[in-house]
Scaffold this active site. Structure first.
Site, PDB file in Angstrom:
ATOM      1  N   HIS B  80      20.842  -2.841   2.725  1.00 56.60           N
ATOM      2  CA  HIS B  80      20.654  -2.255   1.459  1.00 56.60           C
ATOM      3  C   HIS B  80      19.308  -1.767   1.323  1.00 56.60           C
ATOM      4  CE1 HIS B  80      20.954  -1.502  -2.802  1.00 56.60           C
ATOM      5  NE2 HIS B  80      20.134  -2.520  -3.123  1.00 56.60           N
ATOM      6  N   ASP B 109       9.892  30.750   2.794  1.00 56.80           N
ATOM      7  CA  ASP B 109      10.388  29.497   3.242  1.00 56.80           C
ATOM      8  C   ASP B 109       9.344  28.542   3.586  1.00 56.80           C
ATOM      9  OD1 ASP B 109      12.128  27.897   4.809  1.00 56.80           O
ATOM     10  OD2 ASP B 109      13.168  29.539   5.373  1.00 56.80           O
ATOM     11  N   TRP B 145      14.075  -6.303   4.058  1.00 54.78           N
ATOM     12  CA  TRP B 145      13.639  -4.874   4.367  1.00 54.78           C
ATOM     13  C   TRP B 145      12.270  -4.953   5.006  1.00 54.78           C
ATOM     14  CZ3 TRP B 145      10.455  -1.194   2.734  1.00 54.78           C
ATOM     15  CH2 TRP B 145       9.506  -1.473   1.417  1.00 54.78           C
ATOM     16  N   SER B 172      10.640  11.547  11.323  1.00 58.74           N
ATOM     17  CA  SER B 172      11.292  12.559  10.469  1.00 58.74           C
ATOM     18  C   SER B 172      10.327  12.750   9.025  1.00 58.74           C
ATOM     19  CB  SER B 172      12.761  12.154   9.912  1.00 58.74           C
ATOM     20  OG  SER B 172      13.062  12.798   8.774  1.00 58.74           O
ATOM     21  N   SER B 173       9.904  11.731   8.713  1.00 58.54           N
ATOM     22  CA  SER B 173       9.088  11.835   7.488  1.00 58.54           C
ATOM     23  C   SER B 173       7.790  12.650   7.774  1.00 58.54           C
ATOM     24  CB  SER B 173       8.785  10.206   6.997  1.00 58.54           C
ATOM     25  OG  SER B 173      10.065   9.556   6.387  1.00 58.54           O
ATOM     26  N   HIS B 256       2.865  -0.876   0.281  1.00 61.02           N
ATOM     27  CA  HIS B 256       2.709  -0.385  -1.127  1.00 61.02           C
ATOM     28  C   HIS B 256       2.355   1.148  -1.451  1.00 61.02           C
ATOM     29  CE1 HIS B 256       1.954  -1.597  -5.127  1.00 61.02           C
ATOM     30  NE2 HIS B 256       1.261  -0.581  -5.209  1.00 61.02           N
ATOM     31  N   GLU B 258       3.949   2.973  -0.133  1.00 66.01           N
ATOM     32  CA  GLU B 258       5.469   3.461  -0.068  1.00 66.01           C
ATOM     33  C   GLU B 258       6.046   3.664  -1.330  1.00 66.01           C
ATOM     34  OE1 GLU B 258       7.392   4.690   2.274  1.00 66.01           O
ATOM     35  OE2 GLU B 258       9.269   4.600   1.400  1.00 66.01           O
ATOM     36  N   TYR B 260       4.353   4.250  -3.991  1.00 66.33           N
ATOM     37  CA  TYR B 260       4.292   5.440  -4.758  1.00 66.33           C
ATOM     38  C   TYR B 260       4.773   6.623  -4.047  1.00 66.33           C
ATOM     39  CZ  TYR B 260       1.660   2.602  -7.490  1.00 66.33           C
ATOM     40  OH  TYR B 260       1.263   1.260  -8.472  1.00 66.33           O
ATOM     41  N   SER B 271       7.543  15.746 -15.054  1.00 71.41           N
ATOM     42  CA  SER B 271       6.448  16.608 -15.523  1.00 71.41           C
ATOM     43  C   SER B 271       7.060  18.049 -15.409  1.00 71.41           C
ATOM     44  CB  SER B 271       5.143  16.482 -14.574  1.00 71.41           C
ATOM     45  OG  SER B 271       4.846  15.024 -14.458  1.00 71.41           O
ATOM     46  N   HIS B 305      -1.718  -7.717  -3.028  1.00 70.91           N
ATOM     47  CA  HIS B 305      -0.770  -8.425  -3.958  1.00 70.91           C
ATOM     48  C   HIS B 305       0.575  -8.668  -3.823  1.00 70.91           C
ATOM     49  CE1 HIS B 305       0.162  -4.134  -5.802  1.00 70.91           C
ATOM     50  NE2 HIS B 305       1.194  -4.652  -5.108  1.00 70.91           N
ATOM     51  N   HIS B 306       0.934  -8.422  -2.703  1.00 71.72           N
ATOM     52  CA  HIS B 306       2.272  -8.728  -2.342  1.00 71.72           C
ATOM     53  C   HIS B 306       2.273 -10.005  -1.564  1.00 71.72           C
ATOM     54  CE1 HIS B 306       4.630  -5.017  -2.976  1.00 71.72           C
ATOM     55  NE2 HIS B 306       3.475  -4.394  -2.863  1.00 71.72           N
ATOM     56  N   THR B 331      -1.500   5.454 -14.423  1.00 75.17           N
ATOM     57  CA  THR B 331      -0.141   5.718 -14.856  1.00 75.17           C
ATOM     58  C   THR B 331       0.194   5.753 -16.112  1.00 75.17           C
ATOM     59  OG1 THR B 331       0.243   4.014 -12.937  1.00 75.17           O
ATOM     60  CG2 THR B 331       2.178   4.583 -14.100  1.00 75.17           C
ATOM     61  N   LYS B 334      -0.606   9.281 -17.308  1.00 75.89           N
ATOM     62  CA  LYS B 334       0.816  10.101 -17.385  1.00 75.89           C
ATOM     63  C   LYS B 334       1.630   9.642 -18.263  1.00 75.89           C
ATOM     64  CE  LYS B 334       0.737  11.029 -12.201  1.00 75.89           C
ATOM     65  NZ  LYS B 334       1.163  12.459 -12.394  1.00 75.89           N
ATOM     66  N   ARG B 453      15.138 -14.930  -4.674  1.00 70.92           N
ATOM     67  CA  ARG B 453      15.975 -13.694  -4.344  1.00 70.92           C
ATOM     68  C   ARG B 453      16.540 -14.217  -2.984  1.00 70.92           C
ATOM     69  NH1 ARG B 453      10.846  -9.693  -2.963  1.00 70.92           N
ATOM     70  NH2 ARG B 453      12.325  -8.293  -2.128  1.00 70.92           N
TER      71      ARG B 453
END
Lengths: 167, 541
Positions: B80, B109, B145, B172-173, B256, B258, B260, B271, B305-306, B331, B334, B453
């Site tokens: 998932h 293009d 994950w 791909s990314s 991390h 990722e 963002y 925006s 922090h993870h 943030t 924004k 979890r």
């Protein structure tokens, strides 16, 4: 003036090089991590055993394979080994069933390179063991420690797993 | 060279007409076709990952083991996560960038049309590997994950398939990112300087840079995992002198940023939308750009922090804690700019605006719970509890997903040439909004009460909130089927043809081309007056 296609190509190559460098950076983090831990003194496994550069902390771990009606317990869970010395340690085995059991202990080391520094002179893991119903028995392991111990290795774990031997 | 010739000589492909049938899609080089492919792929993956989520929630409806064995439950949570992050959210944003960037910056293009085709067609095999892994001996990867060793080193061949899949998705990314950066930097219409681009172009650009910096690091980490598993290397294998904590450092150095990568494009979309439906230019455009860049730079420095719970020295904990808190500043800039844009505007609440406002409200909730988690001593308590699950779903569902819904409704008239049914759109919004909160808000309480979890069974006192969350999840899921029929209804004619600029306040360049957008646009770049008119959205003309 260069054409748009050329400028695009140039940029794509630059970006691809950055991606490749970052792939390498991922690998470089492995030695960098060790270097940082050492430099900052946060290698905790090292810090606790630095009383003598020639000493090696030995930890003894025991396991029993699932379904085997036996127990094993290290009587001396931690010992300090001196370079060139001999370490003798004891384990208590017990058959918890009402049937005789044929067992064998499978040894292993962590880190693996510690195996080269510790030579087993005697080990209950060398032989098959037959334990009668509810029998308890003390067994030993005798290790000869290498003359030279590398400074960076502070500790080693010796593990023994009891397995049943097919009758 | 004049920009006119530039556009014609470098885009030989632009004269091609679309091939018919499946060939049009297999050999697609047109940015709009590829954008469509990306969006449909992302939707299929969203449903696949969503069904897995419902499998998780069905099991958690009541305590005890109902439907799945714990091993399969772990595989569900792992797949998932991987499918939603790499298969749904990221490709959806790449799809939007493909569709909209050339239109918004006045380019004919994307820079590399054929590479664009490759970037997309790497995705289906990657997804297939993940799905196939469910059927191999030992089942799919079940280590979460994050793929932490030692579990990921010990598990079966499903993990190898997941690793190969991540390699393909990363490739791909990276190719997609190279395309986006080159297009944005080299192919803007004359008169559109960097600080005059639409904010969606800015956020796509910064996101693409983030991806180029961190996707290869993840590729390195999973490659090391693969060699640890099969080639006797000992990067992370403790028995050979490796360190499993090293994997966590490398993973989160990717992981991390990722977060963002999934949030910044959402900021860009919102925006674009809020000024249009507020009939006011975006407040503080330049500060928005700086905030975007600051968030991107800070995202590289907070991975620790993870890992507060792994046993980090206090100095390092303080370092990561303060830097993490610092991200709240840009943030906040924004969020306040979006609010200031709406302030005293002539607001109307069409579906895209509803989703955008929903995004701002709920993303802020997710941001605040993130701020709480950034406090190291609190994190030690909350680590790996449902509070964390609640936090990142507020950021990624109410954040990334709601912004994607907003984008789809906003640009659907441009893509299809038809207006969607406003009532149905609003129903989809309110339905999603209510059931999203019913699903995820109770998880805060579950986490605070200590429910871990990634568990298939739980203590009795967690029953009620879990039952509520499960009901919410099934209803939320049902609403997305409604969304699908909503989109299909629009494609088949909707409530009638859409004008080229269906939104009153729409200024950016995509509203200058007819609806549906023709197969080839901006073969001649927009003139300076058109570009200037488009800049009204940012108030920087």
């Amino acid at each position: 003036m260069t054409s748009l296609a050329q400028r695009n190509q140039k940029m794509a190559i630059k970006l691809a090089v950055i991606a490749l460098l970052m792939f390498g950076f991922g690998y470089a983090l492995s030695p960098l991590y060790v270097a940082f831990c050492k430099a900052l003194g946060i290698d905790q496994a090292q810090a606790s055993i630095t009383q003598s550069s020639a000493a090696l902390r030995l930890e003894f771990d025991t396991n029993v394979a699932s379904g085997v009606a036996a127990t094993i317990q290290a009587l001396d869970t931690v010992q300090m080994a001196q370079a060139g010395g001999i370490v003798k340690t004891r384990f208590l085995l017990a058959n918890t069933s009402d049937q005789p059991l044929k067992l064998r202990a499978i040894p292993s080391f962590a880190p693996v390179r510690a195996a080269g520094l510790l030579q087993k002179l005697e080990c209950f893991c060398f032989d098959e063991l037959v334990l009668q119903a509810n029998e308890r028995r003390e067994v030993t392991v005798v290790l000869l420690v290498a003359d030279q111990l590398p400074a960076e290795m502070g500790a080693a774990t010796l593990s023994y797993s009891l397995q049943a031997v097919a009758q | 060279m004049s920009s006119d010739t530039l556009h014609h000589t470098d885009h030989g492909l632009a004269t091609h007409h679309p091939q018919g049938g499946w060939q049009r899609w297999l050999y697609a080089t047109n940015h709009k076709d590829i954008g469509t492919l990306y969006l449909w792929f992302a939707f299929v993956m969203f449903i696949t990952g969503g069904v897995m989520a419902l499998g998780i929630r069905a099991e958690l409806f009541q305590p005890g083991l109902q439907y799945w064995q714990p091993e399969f439950f772990n595989q569900l949570t792992t797949l998932h996560g991987i499918i939603m992050v790499f298969g749904a959210i990221m490709p959806a944003f790449t799809g939007l960038a493909n569709w909209m960037l050339p239109l918004m910056i006045g380019a004919p293009d994307m820079a590399f049309a054929r590479m664009n085709n490759w970037s997309f067609w790497l995705l289906p095999p990657a997804a297939a590997l993940l799905i196939i892994s469910l059927f191999v001996p030992g089942g799919a990867a079940g280590g979460g994950w994050t793929l932490y060793p030692p579990l990921s080193i010990q598990s079966g061949m499903g993990m190898d398939l997941a690793i190969f899949s991540i390699h393909l998705l990363g490739l791909s990314s990276i190719m997609g990112s190279i395309n986006i950066i080159t297009t944005v930097l080299n192919m803007r219409a004359p008169g559109m300087t960097l600080l005059k681009m639409p904010l969606f172009a800015w956020t796509s650009l910064v996101t693409a840079y983030l991806l180029i910096a961190v996707a290869p690091v993840l590729a390195g980490a999973v490659t090391m995992l693969l060699t640890d598993r099969h080639f006797d290397t000992h990067f992370f294998k403790a028995a050979g002198g490796g360190d499993p904590v090293l994997f966590q450092h490398i993973f989160w150095f990717f992981g991390h940023p990722e977060v963002y990568i999934m949030a910044l494009p959402a900021f860009g979309i919102v925006s674009q939308i809020i000024p249009v439906f507020s009939r006011k230019p975006l407040f503080g455009y330049v500060s928005m750009v700086y905030a975007t860049c600051s968030i991107a730079i800070l995202s590289f420095m907070v991975w620790g922090h993870h890992m507060f719970a792994v046993g980090m020295p206090a100095t390092a904990q303080l370092f990561f804690m303060f830097l993490t808190m610092l991200i709240a500043v840009p943030t906040g800039v924004k969020v306040f700019n979006w609010i200031a844009t709406m302030w005293q505007g002539s607001l109307t609440f069409e579906t895209p605006m509803l989703f955008a406002i929903g995004f701002v409200c709920l993303f802020t909730v997710g941001g605040f719970s993130g701020l709480i988690l950034s406090i190291a001593p609190v994190d030690t308590q909350m680590h790996d509890t449902y509070y964390v699950v609640a936090h990142f779903h507020y950021v990624l569902v109410a954040g990334a997903l709601f912004s994607l819904f907003a984008a789809v409704y906003y640009w659907l008239p441009k893509w299809t040439g038809y207006m969607y049914h406003e009532g149905r759109g609003k129903f989809h919004f309110w339905w999603s909004m209510i059931w999203f909160n019913v699903t995820f808000f109770p998880m805060h309480f579950l986490g605070l009460a200590g429910m871990p979890r990634r568990i298939p069974d739980y203590a009795l006192q967690f029953t009620d909130f879990n039952a509520i969350a499960s009901v919410g999840a099934f209803c939320f899921g049902l609403g997305q089927i409604f969304f699908f029929f909503n989109v299909i209804h629009t494609i088949r004619g909707g409530v009638g043809p859409a004008p080229s600029s269906p939104w009153e306040g729409g200024n950016t360049l995509e509203w200058e081309v007819p609806s549906p957008a023709p197969h080839h646009t901006w073969e001649t770049p927009p003139d300076l007056a058109t570009v200037q008119r488009g800049l009204r959205a940012q108030a920087v003309e």
